[in-house]
Design a protein around this motif. Structure first.
Motif, short mmCIF file in Angstrom:
data_model
loop_
_atom_site.label_atom_id
_atom_site.label_comp_id
_atom_site.label_asym_id
_atom_site.label_seq_id
_atom_site.Cartn_x
_atom_site.Cartn_y
_atom_site.Cartn_z
N SER A 108 49.96 44.92 49.59
CA SER A 108 50.82 45.79 48.78
C SER A 108 49.96 46.70 47.92
N ASN A 136 54.20 40.43 44.15
CA ASN A 136 52.97 41.03 44.66
C ASN A 136 51.89 41.25 43.60
N ASN A 164 54.35 34.97 48.26
CA ASN A 164 53.74 35.30 46.98
C ASN A 164 53.34 34.04 46.21
N GLY A 378 54.76 47.86 50.21
CA GLY A 378 54.26 46.54 50.61
C GLY A 378 54.56 46.26 52.08
#
Ligand code: PLP
Length: 413
Positions: A108, A136, A164, A378
């Motif tokens: 990202s 992110n 994540n 992203g």
């Protein structure tokens, strides 16, 4: 001369602060990094930039890191700007481009902001950082902190996309799930400051993440031959990217690098599931009310209250742009549409921008031949939750029905 930064400046009231030590906010609002732009103009040329390595650090004179220091880098920057003929045709646009930030380290564009923030943290000798994240930013902070040998604490909502959660842990950050929203995580970071002695890396609470994200605007301008597009669509959470790009265009104009006076109309895109900026825009207000019950699959723009709300709204209005909210329930369809037409792994946040394009071309606010750049912030692959869908199965021991193969039901937009 170590760098061209002259000072920091309150975005709210213009108060000047020194850039010689770590700073956070002024009166609870963000700071701009200011440069001696006349000196920059004398020191840097388009030709000298053109032959530098293809990373965001090629714009070094317009960045805050001391010249005698190495950046903390994973090779971020120079993401491609891809012409989208097939998606454009679908939307009635002949000049549609996607700047594909999904190709950056950690999947990202957050790597630009956090790469810069962590480089600056190291410059100031900071040993421990903390941040709240929608996903992110945590992944990027964890990766750059690991690379710099800085200790990172990451706090995220317990329904943050699973990738994540796991990437932060794998990169060695002390990662915690909080049964609340990013604003609750932000409060924990604020409250722990004294006891834990960490530096707060929250969006816009330190001045350098904007400078990293600013490179999206510098890079786009360079890639388009120092001309800017008619319209930019940007999925807006905390707004750093939009604010940063607007700042980039201003600095480029001031050093005389833009081939023409035109600036893009900036479109801040949110989901109807979380659209505080859109509400403020529509009411003509400069500050946004916190958005109650924020919920969207586009986790990067699930930011119910942004400390830089007025900076986003100022930029959007100054540009003659818009803030627009799209139907949460259609984000998956737009993702599938863009990915399947162009092969670009569009994240749910960028998918929301595809929806906004549909609306804005439909109303005639964007003309068919205008140059439009949509930011894919992203990689779709980081969002298994948004990609879910069943695939037809084949039994290895049974005869294959070849006609049936071509007719198999696939989700398609
Ligand atoms: C963080 C994030 C955004 C929002 O970025 P801001 O600059 O904070 O508004 C958009 N998309 C993705 C994928 C993100 O991770």
């Amino acid at each position: 001369m170590p760098r061209f930064v002259t000072h920091l400046e309150s975005a709210l009231d213009g108060t000047r602060l020194t850039a010689d030590r770590p700073q956070t906010m002024h009166r609870d609002r963000p700071l701009w990094v200011r440069y001696g732009l006349d000196a920059v103009r004398g020191a840097m040329s388009k030709e000298s930039v053109a032959v530098r390595p293809p990373t965001m650090w090629r714009y070094r004179e317009l960045l805050p890191l001391d010249f005698d220091l190495q950046p903390v880098t994973l090779g971020e920057g120079m993401s491609p700007v891809l012409k989208c003929e097939r998606l454009g045709a679908e939307l009635g646009l002949s000049n549609l481009w996607i700047k594909d930030e999904s190709q950056l380290p950690t999947g990202s564009f957050k790597s630009r902001g956090l790469g810069m923030a962590i480089s600056m943290a190291r410059q100031f000798g900071i040993r421990r950082v903390a941040l709240p994240t929608a996903g992110n930013a945590g992944g990027a902070a964890a990766a750059y902190a690991a690379r710099a040998g800085i200790e990172a604490y990451v706090f995220m909502p317990d329904d943050t996309p699973i990738i994540n959660q796991l990437e932060c842990r794998a990169a060695g950050a002390r990662t915690f799930l909080v049964n609340g929203l990013i604003t609750d995580c932000g409060r924990i970071v604020r409250e722990g400051k004294e006891a834990m002695g960490w530096f707060d890396l929250s969006t816009l609470k330190e001045p350098y993440r904007i400078e990293g994200k600013k490179t999206m605007g510098l890079e786009l301008a360079e890639q388009l031959g120092w001309r800017l597009p008619d319209v930019i669509l940007y999925p807006t959470g905390g707004g750093t990217g939009l604010i940063g790009m607007w700042k980039a265009f201003d600095e480029l104009a001031k050093i005389g690098w833009l081939a023409e006076d035109k600036r893009p109309r900036m479109v801040a895109v949110q989901s109807e599931g979380c659209c505080p900026i859109v509400r403020a825009f529509e009411k003509g207000e400069r500050f946004a009310e916190p958005f109650p019950g924020a919920a969207t699959i586009a986790s990067g723009i699930r930011v119910p209250a942004a400390v830089g709300d007025f900076m986003i709204l100022d930029a959007v209005r100054e540009s003659g742009g818009r803030a627009i909210a799209v139907d949460e329930n259609r984000i998956r369809d737009w993702l599938q549409l863009a990915f399947s037409r162009e092969g670009i792994a569009v994240c749910p946040e960028a998918a929301a921008c595809v929806g906004a394009l549909e609306d804005l071309t439909g109303e005639g606010w964007i003309k068919p031949d205008e140059q439009v750049v949509l930011f894919n912030t992203g990689a779709a692959q980081k969002y298994p939750e948004a990609l879910e869908g069943d695939l037809p199965r084949i039994d290895k021991d049974a005869a294959i029905d070849w006609d049936g193969l071509a007719a198999a039901p696939f989700d398609s937009a």
